[in-house]
Design a protein around this motif. Sequence first.
Motif, PDB file in Angstrom:
ATOM      1  N   GLN A  14       0.834  -1.196   0.000  1.00 32.73           N
ATOM      2  CA  GLN A  14       0.000   0.000   0.000  1.00 32.73           C
ATOM      3  C   GLN A  14       0.876   1.256   0.000  1.00 32.73           C
ATOM      4  OE1 GLN A  14      -3.558   0.082  -0.204  1.00 32.73           O
ATOM      5  NE2 GLN A  14      -2.945  -1.982  -0.850  1.00 32.73           N
ATOM      6  N   SER A  32       3.822   6.823  -5.781  1.00 35.07           N
ATOM      7  CA  SER A  32       2.552   6.103  -5.856  1.00 35.07           C
ATOM      8  C   SER A  32       1.868   6.290  -7.203  1.00 35.07           C
ATOM      9  CB  SER A  32       1.627   6.570  -4.734  1.00 35.07           C
ATOM     10  OG  SER A  32       1.368   7.965  -4.841  1.00 35.07           O
ATOM     11  N   PHE A  64       5.726  -1.899   1.537  1.00 28.95           N
ATOM     12  CA  PHE A  64       4.843  -0.746   1.428  1.00 28.95           C
ATOM     13  C   PHE A  64       5.636   0.397   0.805  1.00 28.95           C
ATOM     14  CE2 PHE A  64       7.165   0.284   5.195  1.00 28.95           C
ATOM     15  CZ  PHE A  64       7.200   1.663   5.252  1.00 28.95           C
TER      16      PHE A  64
END
Length: 353
Positions: A69, A236, A197
């Motif tokens: 994530q 991201s 992550f």
Amino acid sequence: SVQGVDAVAWSTPVPAGLLNSSNTYRVVVAAQDWSSNLQLNPEAAGAGAAFRYDTEISTAVVTFPAWNQYYNAGSLANMAGTASDAGAGNSGLKKVQVLLKNEVTERVWKGSNVNGGDFNDNWDASNPGKYQNWLDAAAPLTAWNTAFPLLPAPVLDSRRYRIWVYAEDNAGNATPKPTNTQIDDDKNADGSAARQFSYDNSAPDSRVTAPAANANGAVTQIAGTSADAFPTFEPSGVNQMKLRIRRSNGDWFSLAANDWSGVQQSFASDQWNAVVTPWAFTVPANKFEDGYRFEVNPQASDAALNVENAYSTYTFVVDRSSPLAKVGLPADGSWIASLTTLTGTAEDRYCQI
């Protein structure tokens, strides 16, 4: 049997299968000398010893961050998880430790935050030293947690990280630690992938590329590009585009209603676009009238919930009317004996900007 000595050291093997894990046992020993004198009340004399037998391996898992994530500073809470020394009679957890690695640079956090989290001061690249930076987690160990390091830009922002966790009980039983090679390969001791992550705390950037600054045709599309910060790292990625448009008379365009409004439109209330680069919003041509100036604000968001607040302003003018020029000197139909300068006027008609 030994004669003529005051004291002896003794030992005896424990029969196989005698002891069961999670049970408590007491050993009582009694001595007898060559004169057949027996030790009286051996427990009261301190010869007895109680112990707990525990062969169960402790377990520990990471529950936060979630697997694969993206997080920013506002959403990245402490590293956390659970640990257990199963069995009612087991010895109980002694410690839980975590190891945090920056995946691409292969550096391991030392547990310090000196000099504002400086990369070289707080992240270990030495071999084998970096593999020994297992950090004690905070109690309660059954629901352990430990704070993340400072992750300043540009070196530690928009990066992927790996986490390992290790538990040990009071009897010395412990979860297997990964080898140095496994840590290099982002693996747990059992060969599975270590928890991954990404941290991304920088907002993306977007720009308008169309229509042209001076549009002489029908405007049917507003388009542009976007990019997340530090694109050569592991950001991201932009996952949403929003738009806001203002006309030179003060009205705002609602992309949801496809019409102009005297009420200021916010990015949140506008239609959003999931195609992020290059992106394009379709607009009705008849709503972008001749002679107006239009200001466009694009706004990008990324998967780590960073929003572009320092957005740009792109200005374009719609001008579909031909300009008109007139001659002032010489006057139409006049006789001129001498002419050194021609004069006149020119205007761009219907200009409302």
